[in-house]
Design an enzyme around this catalytic site. Structure first.
Site, PDB file in Angstrom:
ATOM      1  N   HIS A 292     -38.102  -6.326 -75.286  1.00 35.10           N
ATOM      2  CA  HIS A 292     -38.698  -7.647 -75.539  1.00 35.10           C
ATOM      3  C   HIS A 292     -40.175  -7.464 -75.892  1.00 35.10           C
ATOM      4  CE1 HIS A 292     -38.286 -12.018 -75.322  1.00 35.10           C
ATOM      5  NE2 HIS A 292     -39.573 -11.966 -75.098  1.00 35.10           N
ATOM      6  N   ALA A 293     -40.595  -8.094 -77.017  1.00 36.33           N
ATOM      7  CA  ALA A 293     -41.944  -7.850 -77.546  1.00 36.33           C
ATOM      8  C   ALA A 293     -43.023  -8.197 -76.519  1.00 36.33           C
ATOM      9  CB  ALA A 293     -42.148  -8.676 -78.808  1.00 36.33           C
ATOM     10  N   HIS A 322     -47.223 -13.212 -83.978  1.00 39.69           N
ATOM     11  CA  HIS A 322     -47.337 -13.764 -82.623  1.00 39.69           C
ATOM     12  C   HIS A 322     -47.972 -12.744 -81.669  1.00 39.69           C
ATOM     13  CE1 HIS A 322     -46.204 -16.013 -78.995  1.00 39.69           C
ATOM     14  NE2 HIS A 322     -45.974 -14.821 -78.487  1.00 39.69           N
ATOM     15  N   GLU A 323     -47.441 -11.520 -81.714  1.00 39.47           N
ATOM     16  CA  GLU A 323     -47.957 -10.488 -80.800  1.00 39.47           C
ATOM     17  C   GLU A 323     -49.397 -10.129 -81.141  1.00 39.47           C
ATOM     18  OE1 GLU A 323     -44.670 -10.916 -78.814  1.00 39.47           O
ATOM     19  OE2 GLU A 323     -46.429  -9.785 -78.159  1.00 39.47           O
ATOM     20  N   HIS A 326     -51.951 -12.336 -79.623  1.00 40.33           N
ATOM     21  CA  HIS A 326     -52.378 -12.011 -78.254  1.00 40.33           C
ATOM     22  C   HIS A 326     -53.537 -11.012 -78.277  1.00 40.33           C
ATOM     23  CE1 HIS A 326     -49.359 -14.212 -76.059  1.00 40.33           C
ATOM     24  NE2 HIS A 326     -48.348 -13.540 -76.569  1.00 40.33           N
ATOM     25  N   GLU A 350     -50.275 -18.105 -76.331  1.00 40.89           N
ATOM     26  CA  GLU A 350     -49.028 -18.037 -77.107  1.00 40.89           C
ATOM     27  C   GLU A 350     -49.189 -18.649 -78.490  1.00 40.89           C
ATOM     28  OE1 GLU A 350     -47.542 -16.015 -74.048  1.00 40.89           O
ATOM     29  OE2 GLU A 350     -46.790 -16.226 -76.082  1.00 40.89           O
ATOM     30  N   HIS A 452     -37.055 -13.915 -69.726  1.00 37.26           N
ATOM     31  CA  HIS A 452     -38.167 -14.417 -68.930  1.00 37.26           C
ATOM     32  C   HIS A 452     -37.782 -14.710 -67.490  1.00 37.26           C
ATOM     33  CE1 HIS A 452     -39.264 -14.764 -73.086  1.00 37.26           C
ATOM     34  NE2 HIS A 452     -40.516 -14.944 -72.742  1.00 37.26           N
ATOM     35  N   TYR A 462     -44.565 -21.784 -73.875  1.00 42.37           N
ATOM     36  CA  TYR A 462     -44.121 -21.800 -75.266  1.00 42.37           C
ATOM     37  C   TYR A 462     -43.907 -23.236 -75.739  1.00 42.37           C
ATOM     38  CZ  TYR A 462     -43.327 -16.915 -74.096  1.00 42.37           C
ATOM     39  OH  TYR A 462     -43.490 -15.620 -73.662  1.00 42.37           O
TER      40      TYR A 462
END
Ligand SMILES: O=C(CCC(O)(O)[C@H](Cc1ccccc1)NC(=O)c1ccccc1)N[C@@H](Cc1c[nH]c2ccccc12)C(=O)O
Ligand SMILES: [Zn+2]
Length: 566
Positions: A292-293, A322-323, A326, A350, A452, A462
């Site tokens: 999971h990323a 998305h990553e 962060h 997020e 999660h 999210y």
């Protein structure tokens, strides 16, 4: 253990000060954070048990594998697939579980159009990943609540909600969902009609919830993979550029470079050189990793990494943005005092990457980077684009909302262990309008089949992100001087948009998030608002209402089609 002893010592010290009366607001703010110890407030033995439980749940989830679907395998006399055939090896058709969630089951759920195969994969995954966690989860909840109470909170849910620094957080969330539900119901009704055209109304109930295995995703949380079955105006260049990415020989690194170049075009930071050496962007073949990323800040101003088992798909290109969002946030607040090096609230963290992806995914931008052939700006192409965005951003909302609604009720005790699965499916039907494609009972633990839950990562972040990212988008588009419909805005190369974004992100957690929103909107608002996301999708809402005028909007629970499995 060393760290927690040191941490508790600092906690003991900090809690002895009458810091609440200190005159400086930032210092008071720092103390308010450093006095929350989290799970380290537990006695050593319980801390050890909780840490081991979390580790066991995460590795159990990450190692889960299932057997390949084999339609010839023994069937029950009612014609149903005999799932138990996998396990009793005596009839020499037992199998070796070889398929992992990433990339195999993600790919199968996205591309299979065989309801039987989809139902098998849907169920086999929950048997392998969810069921084994059930007992562990109950003990995990007890210990998490004990830790929360030692920190002065009601329960673990209360502790998690405190990150939003407001005592009416649940009301705010409920209000936002109420504003967005009509749009979701219109999308749901349209997609259900299209799935009936594909699979027939014996599988898809015209007035009921949509069976969860037909929506292109293991949790039905994003519907982008059934765009081919549902696209409003077929036969036009697809905004899903997966095939073009592959044809042009994109590697995972190329996709991350593409994301980095968007950040740089705004005047934000390039990835540090060590990022490219130390990140893990491809699934290793020699060992099991948590696929999971995730994005990591090693708190030294230099070492930042992403871990992602990247496939060459549009979805993974969006996830790369998305990553990287962060990491960009980490870089923007790295000069803040340590305690303030975090998002203004978890949803802001997020949202960062997704805001850029809202511009990067526009047909005009995809053309600019040669991923899409020249498409004219016709009404039909606009609707196709908005529809594909809705299959991600609108389809997701009820799921983003219900995961922690379920977890908060488990932490508070409103949901007892004997109700885990039935309450989960109540929420799935009520909010998402999806149903289980086969009978579920309390031996199952379907929430545990979503990363999660075993990984203990909060989820409402999210839901809030999918709303606040459109507030960011609207303001950055204004700063970039965009005129015209919001869904056509692309902030690429806008120094003004970049400056505004930097002003917000560099604050970190030094100010309450409403103040960060006030900076973003030049004082126009400091609240979460559904206005921008509704404005963005307004053309699609009108179109859906006209398409659905003879359609049954919403779903009746008793209309659900559930095939029993003995
Ligand atoms: O889980 C993720 C992405 C992973 C993450 O980047 O959010 C990651 C989750 C995680 C947290 C803690 C340990 C391991 C994984 N969060 C981070 O890496 C992270 C980094 C810095 C600060 C906060 C979180 N997305 C969610 C929601 C989602 C669905 N579709 C999406 C499309 C775009 C963005 C998000 C989603 C999901 O897959 O269900
Ligand atoms: Zn994230």
């Amino acid at each position: 253990m060393e760290w927690s002893r040191f941490h508790r010592h600092k906690w003991d010290q900090a809690t002895t000060f009458a810091w609440k009366n200190f005159s400086s607001a930032p210092v008071r703010r720092m103390f308010s954070f450093v006095t929350v110890l989290g799970r380290a407030a537990l006695p050593e033995d319980k801390l050890k048990e909780l840490t081991e439980l979390t580790q066991e749940m995460k590795s159990s989830y990450s190692a889960a594998k299932i057997c390949r679907y084999d339609p010839t395998r023994r069937r029950l006399d009612n014609g149903d697939y005999d799932y138990n055939a996998d396990n009793d090896l005596d009839n020499d058709i037992g199998c070796i579980p070889t398929l992992s969630l990433e990339p195999h089951l993600v790919q199968l759920m996205a591309t299979s159009r065989d309801p039987e195969e989809l139902r098998y994969v849907w169920r086999a995954w929950r048997d392998a990943a969810g069921r084994p966690l059930r007992g562990k989860y109950t003990r995990f909840v007890e210990l998490s609540n004990e830790a929360a109470r030692l920190n002065g909170f009601e329960d673990a849910g209360d502790f998690w909600r405190s990150d939003y620094e407001t005592d009416d957080f649940e009301d705010i969330i409920d209000g936002l969902w109420a504003e967005l539900r009509p749009l979701y119901e219109q999308l749901h009704a349209y997609v259900r009609r299209k799935l009936i055209e594909k699979y027939g109304d014996t599988i898809v109930p015209p007035r009921g919830p949509i069976p969860a295995h037909l929506l292109g995703n293991m949790w039905a949380q994003t519907w982008t993979h059934i765009l081919d079955l549902t696209v409003p105006y077929p036969g036009r260049p697809s905004v899903d550029v997966t095939n073009t990415l592959r044809r042009q020989g994109y590697s995972p690194f190329d996709m991350f470079r593409l994301s980095e170049s968007f950040f740089i075009s705004l005047g934000l930071e390039p990835m540090p050189s060590t990022f490219w050496q130390k990140s893990l962007l491809i699934k290793p073949t020699d060992r099991d990793v948590i696929c999971h990323a995730s994005a990591w800040d090693f708190c030294n101003g230099i070492d930042y990494r992403i871990k992602q088992c990247t496939q060459i798909t549009m979805e993974d290109m969006i996830t790369a943005h998305h990553e990287m969002g962060h990491i960009q946030y980490d870089l923007q607040y790295r000069n803040q005092p340590f305690i303030f090096r975090d998002g203004a609230n978890p949803a802001f963290h997020e949202a960062v990457g997704d805001v850029l992806a809202l511009s990067a995914a526009t047909p005009s931008h995809l053309q600019e980077i040669n991923l899409l052939a020249n498409v004219d700006e016709s009404f039909e192409n606009d609707i196709n684009f908005l529809f594909s965005m809705a299959l991600d951003k609108i389809a997701f909302l009820p799921f983003g909302y219900l995961v922690d609604k379920w977890r908060w009720e488990v932490f508070s005790g409103e949901i007892s262990e004997s109700q885990y699965n039935s309450r989960w499916w109540d929420l799935r039907v009520n909010y998402q309008g999806v149903s289980a494609p086969l009978l579920r009972d309390e031996d199952d633990f379907d929430p545990g089949a979503k990363f999660h839950i075993p990984a203990n990562v909060p989820y409402v972040r999210y839901f809030v992100s999918f709303i606040v990212q459109f507030q960011f988008h609207a303001e950055l588009c204004k700063a970039a001087g965009h005129s015209g419909p919001l869904h056509r805005c692309n902030i690429y190369r806008s120094a003004e948009a970049g400056r505004l974004l930097r002003n917000v992100l560099s604050l970190g957690k030094s100010r309450p998030w409403p103040e960060a929103l006030s900076v973003l909107t030049s004082g126009r608002t400091n609240q979460l608002e559904a206005g921008p996301i509704l404005e963005y999708f307004e053309p699609l809402m009108s179109w859906l209402e006209s398409q659905n005028k003879d359609e049954f909007i919403g779903w009746q629970e008793n209309e659900a089609i559930v095939l029993g499995v003995v």
